[in-house]
Design an enzyme around this catalytic site. Structure first.
Site, PDB file in Angstrom:
ATOM      1  N   GLU A 257      36.377  39.062  29.657  1.00 54.60           N
ATOM      2  CA  GLU A 257      36.921  40.275  30.282  1.00 54.60           C
ATOM      3  C   GLU A 257      38.270  39.854  30.855  1.00 54.60           C
ATOM      4  OE1 GLU A 257      38.253  42.527  32.619  1.00 54.60           O
ATOM      5  OE2 GLU A 257      36.530  42.427  33.994  1.00 54.60           O
ATOM      6  N   CYS A 291      41.920  44.493  37.051  1.00 51.81           N
ATOM      7  CA  CYS A 291      42.348  44.466  35.635  1.00 51.81           C
ATOM      8  C   CYS A 291      42.526  45.869  35.078  1.00 51.81           C
ATOM      9  CB  CYS A 291      41.296  43.780  34.765  1.00 51.81           C
ATOM     10  SG  CYS A 291      40.841  42.189  35.348  1.00 51.81           S
TER      11      CYS A 291
END
Ligand code: SIN
Length: 484
Positions: A257, A291
């Site tokens: 990720e 993110c």
């Protein structure tokens, strides 16, 4: 740390400075408060031999854990979930002290982190295989799902609890053991949450944390060790590339990720007030350090001025400061390197013609003022790079085609957001955006029940949702022959 009521949550902290335990300072990791620079305490680090030993203990523990029933695993995970919620206030304080996010956001992170444990406690019972209609008369075919084995994880500082639970809970639910390395900036939250797992009944060898002054050393051990069968990483694309390459040597299961560069798009038919609320939620969560934070804004010509006016009016309401103070909505950035990067991107954008419409003033310490930049172009660093700070660069657009080209013009593919009320356009744009997650008329998309993850150089694998447990399971095909 005296404000933490449940002292068992701080069991990872070193003993007082004059004790024998802290005599070897090289083996300690100091943890500081990014809002004040004050040292909160230290924890003792693991040697390389300790990390190898943890992996070996983990393998032994996994062998008996995989024999437990799904219901037994679920019961323990449910207790762990409840302990997080019972200790929400203390855990939130620990997060705010070492990570900096405002207390209300930290409380939200504890609930978010706990939600993964609850979700995977439930999913533990649903790791179904298939029966497969056979290809000959004398055979019967089926699949079963089995735990991958020893799972490891490297987690970031921006969500010091939720990123541990999003990985550890599905691992344990699937029957894997788990060795995690929390970020060196924020280990206290991670150790606190693991302490609660032990109190819930998780065996100590089954769920372990290791920490070392050099994160690279832990990464190499996790990647290259043959006992370890899985690595899950949340962090930058740069480090993700290195870890993926290192894992190739032992052909490990990998989930990545990685970084994002989320476009936030407002079409001419959007509800502007809803878009502004979504923009604030998406851009300024955790001071822009997620993110999936909106990284660049594309606003249609016809609503540009209206959006900018309303957005800036909302941005000036944000209050920068120590996350423990009431009313603060923007905490510090994590360290000086992070702050310098953000300031460098703003300076470079301004030098290339961008205009600061709000914010941009100097702040002491690790604080950065929420800032909106207009007259931004697609080639500027602030649009190409992940900002990871409270800065919103805005670009105008006039056609859907031009917009889609600009939105997809990045190596990243984690999250994207757009606002429109035209159902035809909504489908066309949702399908055209090259991202793993798309918020449509919504700026807050994270939840335990939906699959979180990216495409392109934002990584692979999904966390949360029904997909999240599959990352820790192998599918085994069974062929029964000789049936008459
Ligand atoms: C992240 O920034 O890596 C995670 C954000 C989220 O789970 O919402």
């Amino acid at each position: 740390m005296e404000m933490i009521k449940n002292r068992s949550l701080l069991s990872a902290l070193c003993e007082p400075a004059n004790s024998a335990h802290t005599a070897n300072l090289a083996a300690n990791l100091a943890v500081t408060n990014p809002a004040t620079g004050e040292e909160l305490g230290c924890i003792s680090t693991d040697s390389e031999a300790d990390i190898y030993a943890a992996i070996e203990r983990s393998a032994v523990a996994q062998k008996s854990w995989q024999k437990t029933s799904a219901k037994e695993r679920a019961t323990i995970l449910h207790r762990w979930y409840q302990l997080l919620m019972d200790n929400q206030a203390d855990l939130a304080r620990i997060i705010t002290l070492e990570q900096g996010k405002p207390l209300a956001e930290a409380e939200g992170e504890v609930a978010y982190g706990a939600s993964f444990i609850e979700w995977f406690a439930e999913e533990a019972k649903r790791t179904y295989g298939d029966t497969i209609p056979g290809h000959t008369r004398d055979r019967r075919l089926m699949t079963i799902k089995q735990p991958v084995g020893v799972a490891t994880a490297i987690t970031p500082w921006n969500f010091p609890i939720a990123m541990i639970t999003r990985k550890a809970a599905p691992a344990l639910a699937a029957g894997c053991s788990f060795v995690g390395k929390p970020a060196n900036q924020t280990p206290l939250s991670a150790y606190a949450v693991v302490e609660l797992a032990y109190q819930a009944g998780v065996p100590k060898e089954l769920l372990q944390l290791v920490i070392h002054n050099s994160p690279e050393v832990v990464g190499q051990i996790f990647c290259k060790n043959e006992i370890v069968r899985k690595l899950s990483f949340t962090g930058s694309t740069r480090v993700g590339r290195i870890l993926t390459a290192q894992c190739a040597e032992t052909v490990k299961r990998v989930s990545m990720e990685l970084g994002g560069n989320a476009p936030f798009i407002v079409f001419d038919d959007a509800d502007i007030d809803t878009a502004v609320a979504g923009a604030i939620a998406s851009k300024f969560r955790n001071a822009g350090q997620t993110c999936i934070c909106a990284n660049r804004f594309y606003i249609h010509d016809a609503v540009y001025d209206q959006f900018i006016d309303k957005f800036c009016a909302a941005v000036v309401q944000l209050k920068v400061g120590n996350g423990l103070e009431p009313g603060v909505t923007i905490g510090p950035l994590i360290n000086h390197a992070a702050k310098n990067k953000v300031l460098r991107l703003i300076e470079a954008a301004v030098a290339e013609g961008a205009r600061i419409v709000t914010g941009g003033n100097h702040r002491d310490g690790l604080f950065v003022e929420p800032t909106v930049l207009t007259d931004v172009s697609q080639t500027m660093g602030i649009v190409r790079e992940e900002i990871f700070g409270p800065v919103a660069p805005v670009i105008r657009f006039s056609t859907d085609e031009e917009l889609i080209t600009m939105a997809n013009d990045t190596i990243y593919g984690l999250a994207a957001y757009f606002y429109s009320r035209d159902i035809g356009r909504i489908w066309t744009v949702a399908e055209a955006l090259e991202y793993g997650m798309v918020g449509i008329n919504e700026g807050s998309i994270s939840t335990d029940v939906a699959p979180f993850g990216g495409i392109k150089q934002s990584g692979f694998g999904r966390e949360g949702a029904k997909e999240g447990i599959d990352e820790y399971l192998e599918v085994k095909y069974l062929c029964f022959g000789g049936i008459r």
